[in-house]
Design an enzyme around this catalytic site. Structure first.
Site, PDB file in Angstrom:
ATOM      1  N   LYS A 176     -61.657  -2.811  19.786  1.00 29.48           N
ATOM      2  CA  LYS A 176     -61.328  -3.439  18.506  1.00 29.48           C
ATOM      3  C   LYS A 176     -60.039  -2.853  17.935  1.00 29.48           C
ATOM      4  O   LYS A 176     -59.222  -3.564  17.344  1.00 29.48           O
ATOM      5  CB  LYS A 176     -62.472  -3.268  17.509  1.00 29.48           C
ATOM      6  CG  LYS A 176     -63.759  -3.954  17.894  1.00 29.48           C
ATOM      7  CD  LYS A 176     -63.602  -5.453  18.097  1.00 29.48           C
ATOM      8  CE  LYS A 176     -63.411  -6.222  16.812  1.00 29.48           C
ATOM      9  NZ  LYS A 176     -63.424  -7.692  17.016  1.00 29.48           N
ATOM     10  N   PRO A 200     -65.154  -6.100   8.940  1.00 26.85           N
ATOM     11  CA  PRO A 200     -66.492  -5.852   8.396  1.00 26.85           C
ATOM     12  C   PRO A 200     -67.105  -4.564   8.933  1.00 26.85           C
ATOM     13  O   PRO A 200     -66.782  -4.108  10.033  1.00 26.85           O
ATOM     14  CB  PRO A 200     -67.287  -7.072   8.868  1.00 26.85           C
ATOM     15  CG  PRO A 200     -66.616  -7.478  10.142  1.00 26.85           C
ATOM     16  CD  PRO A 200     -65.157  -7.147   9.969  1.00 26.85           C
TER      17      PRO A 200
END
Length: 344
Positions: A176, A200
């Site tokens: 990520k 998130p």
């Protein structure tokens, strides 16, 4: 959640059958959008075809994010793109992937999406990238007194030296981080792209897929009694509906730019267990904390930026109630009344 304007726009959602993406698709359809959803396997996306508006305004397209140029024709005619697809622990072929495989899949897939966006003759209104708090939290800027905000960016060296992350999750965090960094570097070079990222924390809530994803497994494992030892870790938590709505607000609000952390609360896993015991006393939360070790320290997270977009989040307790009702409907937990009748 407030109502959203319903422009006659066409948008594409990559990885449309995923946990968060399914809710994004649902809300987009409810708001009148025409939606193209790309999926690796259409068999896993049948739940999307049952959504209101799907018959007229949802098109599912088989596509692998790692195939070069696969999105060139798919994005034609689109006003916006939501790129949610990524390898995650317990999904994709992630269980058998090496760290390098995780990173290559996430980065290559993201760059494939951006390259196709950059080729469009008519520039997109906006690209919304689903990133993660994983790409924010593990920064060299982090101190015990830090309030983590969007200026923090995870550092691969810090991630690799963290002793408490399992190898699978560590690979995910690295993927990520590298993918979001690659995306921002690409946007810096291609000025015709307008991108925002949603970062998130751990996402929980009812699933539209009929399966339990990796982050939802924590409350399920607590309540089912499968988890015996409470993880000594602190995590941020957010409801999946609010996470999905943050994506749509970031697409629709003209002033949106940069990164947006999405979080409702930050809790140690022991505190999450306490909340679950209070809300659901009929279930046996057997997990206990290892008090021989000091607790992982709490940290603070700023959500000011996403609040400025107008996001009002659902309290975590309400999210957990909806999540448990979903577990019951899926047959993963016994109903409350059944537990009471059996004297459990």
């Amino acid at each position: 959640m407030g109502s959203i304007a319903a422009p006659a726009e066409t948008v594409c959602v990559t990885g449309a059958s995923g946990f968060i993406a399914s809710w994004i698709v649902k809300f987009l359809l409810e708001s009148g959008y025409n939606v193209k959803g790309t999926v690796r396997n259409p068999e896993n996306a049948k739940h999307l075809l049952k959504l209101p508006g799907a018959d007229d305004r949802l098109q599912l397209i088989a596509a692998d994010i790692c195939t070069p140029n696969v999105f060139d024709s798919i994005f034609e005619g689109c006003d916006g793109v939501f790129h949610t697809s990524t390898p995650t622990p317990g999904a994709y072929d992630a269980a058998s992937m090496s760290e390098a495989g995780y990173i290559e899949t996430a980065v290559k897939g993201t760059l494939n999406v951006l390259e196709s966006c950059a080729k469009l003759k008519r520039p997109l209104k906006r690209l919304v990238l689903t990133s993660s708090m994983a790409a924010v939290h593990f920064s060299k800027k982090l101190t015990p007194d830090s309030v983590i905000d969007e200026t923090f960016f995870s550092d691969p060296e810090v991630i690799r030296n963290l002793p408490f992350l399992g190898e699978d999750f560590k690979s995910y965090v690295l993927s990520k981080t590298y993918a979001e960094k690659a995306a921002w570097d690409f946007v810096e070079e291609h000025k015709n792209l307008n991108m925002v990222s949603i970062n998130p924390v751990m996402v929980m809530g009812p699933t539209l897929q009929g399966t339990v994803n990796s982050t939802n497994s924590f409350p399920l494992d607590f309540l089912s009694g499968e988890l015996k030892t409470i993880p000594n870790a602190v995590r941020g938590w957010i409801g999946v509906k609010d996470c999905a709505m943050a994506h749509i607000l970031a697409y629709e609000k003209p002033e949106a730019h940069g990164r947006y952390i999405v979080s409702e609360s930050t809790l140690h896993f022991a505190d999450l267990a306490t909340v679950l015991r209070k809300l659901f006393p009929n279930y046996q939360v057997e997990a206990r904390e290892d008090v021989s070790k000091p607790r992982a320290p709490m940290y603070a997270v700023s959500t000011q930026r996403v609040k400025e977009l107008g996001l009002v989040v659902e309290p975590l307790e309400d999210v957990l109630k909806d999540t448990v009702e979903c577990f019951i409907s899926l047959g993963r937990l016994k109903p409350y009344k059944s537990l009471e009748l059996n004297g459990i």
